[in-house]
Design a protein around this motif. Structure first.
Motif, mmCIF file in Angstrom:
data_model
loop_
_atom_site.group_PDB
_atom_site.id
_atom_site.type_symbol
_atom_site.label_atom_id
_atom_site.label_comp_id
_atom_site.label_asym_id
_atom_site.label_seq_id
_atom_site.Cartn_x
_atom_site.Cartn_y
_atom_site.Cartn_z
ATOM 1 N N UNK A 148 -7.565 1.928 -5.188
ATOM 2 C CA UNK A 148 -7.683 0.467 -5.218
ATOM 3 C C UNK A 148 -8.672 -0.008 -4.164
ATOM 4 N N UNK A 149 -8.645 0.625 -2.995
ATOM 5 C CA UNK A 149 -9.566 0.249 -1.935
ATOM 6 C C UNK A 149 -11.008 0.492 -2.386
ATOM 7 N N UNK A 150 -11.213 1.594 -3.109
ATOM 8 C CA UNK A 150 -12.540 1.877 -3.639
ATOM 9 C C UNK A 150 -12.981 0.806 -4.615
ATOM 10 N N UNK A 151 -12.046 0.337 -5.444
ATOM 11 C CA UNK A 151 -12.405 -0.676 -6.436
ATOM 12 C C UNK A 151 -12.769 -2.001 -5.769
ATOM 13 N N UNK A 152 -12.211 -2.237 -4.587
ATOM 14 C CA UNK A 152 -12.549 -3.457 -3.855
ATOM 15 C C UNK A 152 -14.021 -3.510 -3.467
ATOM 16 N N UNK A 153 -14.669 -2.342 -3.463
ATOM 17 C CA UNK A 153 -16.086 -2.324 -3.076
ATOM 18 C C UNK A 153 -16.995 -2.889 -4.161
#
Lengths: 337, 271
Positions: A148-153
């Motif tokens: 999810x943190x990656x998708x925030x990028x």
């Protein structure tokens, strides 16, 4: 990864040869101490000077031609009266600082300055607050948190024109999804992009959205540098999660926070794309910042006015540099401690 | 405990969904029929999708996508060619004046693109370089070169001195050492610099809209912009173009998230 601190190493480099004696505190691979280091140092002294110069010469030439010269041209533009004709012929009238006086005393200047300040400070304050909250949340390392943190990028990586066009359509007065949702809550139509009261708010909202990933990534990396046992000790002392945040996380994150905010500030001052695509600085001048003003004078209308545009641009550089030097100063101080 | 963690995952998914809603909306609109575009309330899901937008993209935008690709790759090549040797020199050969140079590079990153665009415009007018692909490659590289030099310097400072020394004992000169020892070891730094140089060039709008306004070969960002200006009704085609223009970012994020995150934090965090 290893290469996370160019500016840190840069700072040590600035102290000249001392850097050999006290190696940078950053990633130091398998550095050897004692005699081998001495051998290395001696052999480095024998390294021919021309090699060092040869490797750096392309950069020096590049900086002179593609940085210094455009900047010089820009100063030159701001000190003359470059009409489009004079621009091509190269025979402008010299005005000295008259352009600067004109810009600063014009009616648009106060508004542009106010808009720039609002756009910049509201954007970075909100980006930072949301980014920090999300960083603390993701620091819990729950299931899927990495993904999810990656998708925030994603918002940060999209071309700004893509994000800005999407926001324009979402904020469309009649057919936008934003108004449609608000309507279902009983809020009447808001003319996000076409009302002078809302235009600046709209571009700020879009810009906050764009900046959250940057803040999240940096602050998350900062959180990971805080030793875990501090939290354990705080928990043993009976500190609540809330107290742990304000007494441990927040104070220890202060250096990283300062850098994040200042970098955000320098980036946000420069923003043109988002505002230009969503409102072109309008209606009227209601969402015109200094960067937009400069862009519009030079390229936004059929009649390019390069001299005032360069003047506004140079004022913007001065503002950016002031905050830039604060940033460098804080970073140096952080390295010493 | 596990129940609590599930609750956090659910919350995380909710936050991500909220954050990515505009991206979803871009997809949704790109698949919406022109006749449904002004429906009230808007259609939340593309139940009845149209691919008119995407066929328009492939009919009209392919040249612009190719131009952007060429500019992006050119910018990567130019950035690496200048910043990798410079980083090596600053980190390992210690030229005179490395301190002031580093400082200059930091300051260079603070200069607004709009100011650079005006300077470049004034120069390119005289040289006749306006509306050229290489002119845009050079202008775009000014965003990436200072970043590249700083990143390479930091990375190469971490290369063990004994590795350099071994190369020297084997009789390698500075150039040989750089090419056969330093560059292979610096693969990660090269990837990060390339990634950002490409993305910045691909996303650039300011230089494209000032230095390449009337060119035959315009990059995708400018193409979207003029498309919006000319077709205010065909938002499905506009958004389809936007989706296609986002593909490199999406691919790079999936393939190289580690390097993206590393590049974002570069310079902001002390290890």
């Amino acid at each position: 990864m290893r290469s996370t601190s160019p500016k840190t190493a840069g700072g040590t480099e600035a102290d000249g040869r001392e850097a050999v004696v006290t190696p940078p505190s950053g990633p130091s691979g398998g550095r050897v101490d004692g005699p081998p280091e001495n051998v290395a140092r001696r052999s480095r002294l024998r390294e021919p000077r021309w090699a060092a110069l040869g490797f750096i010469a392309p950069l020096l030439a590049y900086l002179a031609i593609f940085y210094a010269y455009p900047l010089y041209r820009n100063v030159d533009l701001s000190l003359h009266d470059y009409t489009p004709r004079a621009f091509v012929m190269g025979n402008p009238e010299f005005l000295g600082l008259a352009n600067y006086v004109d810009v600063v005393t014009s009616d648009a200047f106060g508004l542009a300055l106010r808009n720039t300040a609002l756009f910049t400070f509201v954007s970075i304050a909100a980006q930072y607050a949301v980014g920090l909250a999300l960083a603390v949340f993701f620091h819990n390392n729950f299931r899927l948190s990495g993904l999810l943190r990656g998708m925030f990028l994603i918002p940060w990586l999209l071309p700004w024109i893509v994000s800005a066009s999407t926001w324009s359509w979402m904020m469309n007065s009649e057919n936008g999804i934003v108004n449609s949702v608000l309507e279902s809550f009983g809020i009447g139509q808001i003319n996000w992009l076409t009302s002078p009261d809302w235009a600046l708010t709209s571009v700020i909202i879009a810009n906050i959205w764009l900046g959250i990933p940057f803040n999240l990534v940096i602050l998350y990396a900062g959180l990971q540098n805080i030793p875990k046992d501090l939290y354990e000790a705080a928990a043993l002392d009976g500190a609540s999660v809330w107290q742990q945040f304000w007494r441990v996380t927040f104070p220890l994150l202060r250096p990283v926070s300062a850098v994040t905010l200042l970098l955000g500030l320098i980036y946000t001052l420069k923003v043109v794309d988002v505002i230009w695509i969503m409102t072109t600085g309008g209606p009227g001048n209601s969402s015109t910042t200094l960067a937009i003003w400069s862009y519009r004078e030079a390229f936004g209308t059929g009649q390019p006015e390069f001299s005032p545009a360069a003047t506004v641009g140079n004022l913007l550089i001065v503002i950016a540099l002031v905050f830039g030097f604060v940033h460098l100063y804080l970073q140096r101080r952080q390295e010493r401690t | 405990m596990t129940a609590r963690m599930w609750w956090k995952t659910a919350l995380g998914i909710l936050f991500t969904a909220l954050m990515l809603f505009p991206v979803y909306w871009m997809f949704n609109v790109s698949l919406t029929k022109t006749s449904d575009m002004r429906a009230d309330p808007p259609h939340w899901f593309p139940w009845d999708p149209t691919f008119v937008g995407f066929s328009d993209v492939f009919a009209q935008q392919l040249p612009a996508l190719v131009t952007s690709l060429v500019i992006g790759l050119g910018c990567v090549a130019l950035t690496l060619a200048i910043s990798a040797p410079a980083g090596f020199s600053i980190a390992k050969l210690r030229p005179r004046g490395a301190g002031p140079l580093n400082f200059t590079l930091l300051v260079a990153q603070m200069i607004p693109s709009v100011v650079m665009a005006m300077g470049f415009y004034a120069i390119y007018v005289r040289l006749g370089w306006l509306n050229t692909v290489w002119g845009l490659i050079i202008a775009d590289s000014t965003i990436a070169v200072p970043f590249g030099v700083l990143l390479f310097t930091a990375f190469m400072s971490g290369i063990p001195q004994e590795l350099m020394h071994a190369a020297k004992i084997d009789g390698a000169g500075a150039w040989r050492t750089f090419r056969s020892v330093v560059l292979p070891v610096s693969r990660n730094a090269m990837l990060t610099v390339s990634l950002f140089a490409f993305l910045w060039a691909w996303s650039d709008f300011i230089f494209a809209s000032t230095l390449n306004r009337n060119g035959d070969q315009i990059p995708i960002t400018l193409s979207i912009y003029s498309y919006i200006g000319n077709n205010t009704t065909q938002w499905n085609s506009i958004m389809a173009t936007a989706v296609v223009a986002s593909i490199p970012a999406a691919v790079l994020l999936v393939v190289a998230q580690r390097y993206v995150a590393g590049g974002v934090t570069a310079g902001a965090i002390k290890d």
